[in-house]
Write a protein that holds these residues in place. Sequence first.
Motif, mmCIF file in Angstrom:
data_model
loop_
_atom_site.group_PDB
_atom_site.id
_atom_site.type_symbol
_atom_site.label_atom_id
_atom_site.label_comp_id
_atom_site.label_asym_id
_atom_site.label_seq_id
_atom_site.Cartn_x
_atom_site.Cartn_y
_atom_site.Cartn_z
ATOM 1 N N LEU A 78 0.875 -1.131 0.519
ATOM 2 C CA LEU A 78 -0.452 0.191 -0.285
ATOM 3 C C LEU A 78 0.903 1.672 0.360
ATOM 4 N N MET A 79 2.095 1.480 0.749
ATOM 5 C CA MET A 79 2.897 1.936 0.809
ATOM 6 C C MET A 79 4.185 2.529 -0.235
ATOM 7 N N SER A 80 4.472 1.647 -0.180
ATOM 8 C CA SER A 80 6.134 1.687 -0.393
ATOM 9 C C SER A 80 5.807 3.138 -2.039
ATOM 10 N N THR A 81 7.038 3.338 -2.526
ATOM 11 C CA THR A 81 6.934 3.961 -3.596
ATOM 12 C C THR A 81 7.608 3.540 -4.197
ATOM 13 N N TYR A 82 8.344 2.921 -4.629
ATOM 14 C CA TYR A 82 8.790 1.752 -5.718
ATOM 15 C C TYR A 82 7.839 0.909 -6.601
ATOM 16 N N LYS A 83 6.419 0.571 -5.774
ATOM 17 C CA LYS A 83 5.094 -1.057 -6.062
ATOM 18 C C LYS A 83 4.525 1.041 -7.390
ATOM 19 N N PRO A 84 4.601 0.464 -8.467
ATOM 20 C CA PRO A 84 4.257 1.007 -9.105
ATOM 21 C C PRO A 84 2.374 1.516 -8.634
ATOM 22 N N ALA A 85 1.498 0.422 -8.016
ATOM 23 C CA ALA A 85 0.445 0.004 -7.684
ATOM 24 C C ALA A 85 0.220 0.435 -6.491
#
Length: 350
Positions: A78-85
């Motif tokens: 939910l909160m990663s800035t590395y995961k596009p979704a």
Amino acid sequence: MHPSLSPWIQTGGYVTACLLFLSCGRSGSLPSQDIQLTGSTMGTVWHAKLPAGPKAVGSEWKPFQAATEHALAEVDGLMSTYKPASDLSIFNRAPAERWVPVSPLTLKVTLQALAWAEKTEGAFDPTVMPLVNAWSFGPTDRRTDAPTEKQLRQIQKLVGYQHIQVRESPPALKKNLGGVELDFSAIAKGFGVDFASAALVKAGAEAFMLEVGGELVVQGQKPNRTPWKIEIEQPNDDASFGSSSQIRVELASGQAMATSGDYRNYRVVDGKRISHTIDPRSGRPIEHNLASVSILAQDCTTADALATAVMVLGPEKGMELIESLSGVACLLILRVEEGFEKKPSSNWPS
């Protein structure tokens, strides 16, 4: 992933302070009845230690592993800035003045982040992402030079927690200016620790220590009814692994700790060493003599956010902030001519 019986030492570029976790015996000595679980999350490694009991025999450790992995994966997703979704990535790409639906967990962390931003007058600011990218500590392409004054002035227009609006039902976020981005790297790990800790309790764990990349929480007591003992590594400016001395602290049940520092995660720009900790107010990496800060609090979300806030504020104003808060303690390690100097808050455990 099977339980490990070897000592843990957390290292790597994502960890700002190295922690050595102690058992009932000496450093590096672990009783065979202790269960140790490990996995990866948020670009780092997590560890959990559970004193063995009736539920920790044979394959019965598996529910604890699964509970921890699932909880941490949910927060990361939910909160990663590395995961596009992820919620944050979708929000960061969104235009201004559009409500972006988010999960209740993301909403909860956003509210906590905004509250600490206001409390610290912007020293902690979840909208620091454009500056993090400008100094090449984020997910964007790395650059070898520093941003220019003109570039920093433009980027700083996008930084400010006041740009974020929150809708609680249904949960959603909105920015009032295009280009504003959220970065929860200074609070999401702490929240992940709290969230996974609750999952462990729900799975039946009565006593444990859980750590994610230097942020940790303890619950219950060890079998001999002694407190959990943690050692904080003394900073080492040559960034080599390990240190000849550690600082020991005992944690009570339910207590959390987060440590942040600038001596492992840094870059060299234009021949100058710069810290990964960016002051959202100035737009620049910190330059004071605070090498690391450890925060004790009743939850790891608070400890994580405050560790960053104090690193930004520096030793004097940072200590003033901690002394003004209830249920919080800190240990500062300062660079001095002779090496390093420890400076505890008035309520740091002796």
